[in-house]
Design a protein around this motif. Structure first.
Motif, mmCIF file in Angstrom:
data_model
loop_
_atom_site.group_PDB
_atom_site.id
_atom_site.type_symbol
_atom_site.label_atom_id
_atom_site.label_comp_id
_atom_site.label_asym_id
_atom_site.label_seq_id
_atom_site.Cartn_x
_atom_site.Cartn_y
_atom_site.Cartn_z
ATOM 1 N N HIS A 91 10.474 -7.551 -4.114
ATOM 2 C CA HIS A 91 9.247 -7.994 -4.298
ATOM 3 C C HIS A 91 8.540 -7.095 -5.199
ATOM 4 N N ASP A 92 8.231 -5.983 -5.087
ATOM 5 C CA ASP A 92 7.802 -5.050 -5.701
ATOM 6 C C ASP A 92 8.093 -4.712 -7.111
ATOM 7 N N VAL A 93 9.538 -4.273 -7.231
ATOM 8 C CA VAL A 93 9.940 -3.905 -8.550
ATOM 9 C C VAL A 93 9.963 -5.039 -9.336
ATOM 10 N N PHE A 150 -0.829 -0.873 -5.529
ATOM 11 C CA PHE A 150 0.240 -0.497 -4.392
ATOM 12 C C PHE A 150 0.614 -1.365 -3.425
ATOM 13 N N ASP A 151 1.818 -1.733 -2.951
ATOM 14 C CA ASP A 151 1.957 -2.379 -1.857
ATOM 15 C C ASP A 151 1.530 -1.622 -0.759
ATOM 16 N N LEU A 152 1.260 -2.271 0.397
ATOM 17 C CA LEU A 152 0.829 -1.532 1.590
ATOM 18 C C LEU A 152 1.760 -1.070 2.576
ATOM 19 N N ASP A 153 2.331 -2.249 3.316
ATOM 20 C CA ASP A 153 3.366 -1.836 4.350
ATOM 21 C C ASP A 153 4.592 -0.943 3.828
ATOM 22 N N GLU A 154 5.002 -0.243 4.533
ATOM 23 C CA GLU A 154 6.003 0.701 4.497
ATOM 24 C C GLU A 154 5.882 1.830 2.932
ATOM 25 N N THR A 155 4.704 1.287 2.263
ATOM 26 C CA THR A 155 4.532 2.225 0.788
ATOM 27 C C THR A 155 3.578 2.960 1.139
ATOM 28 N N LEU A 156 2.400 2.421 1.594
ATOM 29 C CA LEU A 156 1.237 3.645 2.162
ATOM 30 C C LEU A 156 0.954 3.674 3.492
HETATM 31 MG MG LIG Z 1 6.290 -3.113 1.738
#
Ligand SMILES: [Mg+2]
Length: 260
Positions: free
Chosen positions: A178-180, A7-13
């Motif tokens: 970043h994530d995708v 998991f990404d952290l900021d804005e994700t969790l």
């Molecule tokens: Mg984020």
């Protein structure tokens, strides 16, 4: 072999304390050294963006160094330790989980034999105090940050330590660039989380949402992406609006890494 969902952290969790607490405190500490109309935050952001543009991936997230450089440039003779400020403000309700039942969902994924990882571009010293304050630290089997790996998303080398002991099944995050991109490059299932998903989209199956052209176009047009081209690398396989949907989708690798 361990099977990881990261998991990404900021804005994700989670919500970190930077925007509402740390940056405003920096502003007020620096203000006495500036002309009344000047502000330091735009200078800090400018320096950060410049580092991103220059692909100084790790340095771009080193807020203490960024601030030190900006203060020196303006001849401001004070020292501010941002990691200390983060610790000070990492308390309830300044930092919080974006979804109240997130811990239950993560616990459920663990019951399904997945290992969980936090994969973040935020330095460990800024992220860990938050993770602890919101009880997320104990849910994570590993936390990967640019500090110990020397890489930041979208550089896939950020997860090298994890790949030595396991397999990355899926990565969940809020950013296409970043994530995708990162998940797609690794052949993992790329899961975009969109907390602002329009109600009509929520009625469509998570796997079919990315195929809704108008919706995807709107996501690509968000200000944070400048002019990111909607090419395959950046297209999520699944879009969810809440992490509880992770319990309903099939979590398995894509195995079609763009650049294996
Ligand atoms: Mg984020």
């Amino acid at each position: 072999m361990k099977k990881y969902i990261t998991f990404d952290l900021d804005e994700t969790l989670m919500q970190n304390p930077f925007r509402d607490w740390v940056f405003p405190e920096i502003e007020s500490l620096v203000a006495p050294h500036l002309q009344v109309t000047d502000r330091i935050l735009p200078e800090i952001i400018k320096e950060q963006r410049e580092r991103v543009r220059e692909k100084r991936d790790v340095a771009a997230y080193d807020w203490d160094d960024i601030l030190e450089v900006v203060l020196a440039e303006h001849g401001i003779p004070i020292k501010i330790n941002i990691a200390d400020l983060v610790r000070k403000h990492s308390v309830d309700p300044k930092v919080f989980l974006l979804e109240r039942n997130a811990l239950t969902i993560l616990g459920e994924l663990k019951k399904r034999k997945f290992k969980l990882g936090g994969v973040t571009n935020g330095f460990y010293k800024y992220q860990y105090p938050v993770l602890e304050a919101i009880d997320l630290a104990e849910q994570m089997d590993t936390i990967l940050t640019p500090c110990e790996t020397g890489f930041a998303k979208p550089d896939i080398r950020l997860v090298d330590p994890l790949l030595k002991e396991g397999e990355l099944i899926a990565h969940v995050g809020d950013r296409l660039d970043h994530d995708v991109y990162f998940a797609n490059q690794l052949g993992a299932l790329s899961i975009l989380i969109d907390h602002q998903m329009p109600e009509v989209l929520k009625k469509i199956a998570p796997k079919k949402r990315a195929k809704q052209k108008g919706y995807l176009t709107k996501i690509f047009q968000r200000k944070i992406y400048d002019d990111l081209t909607p090419e395959e690398n950046y297209i999520p396989k699944i879009i969810i609006h809440s992490i509880h949907e992770l319990l309903e989708v099939e979590l398995k690798r894509e195995n079609l890494a763009v650049n294996p």
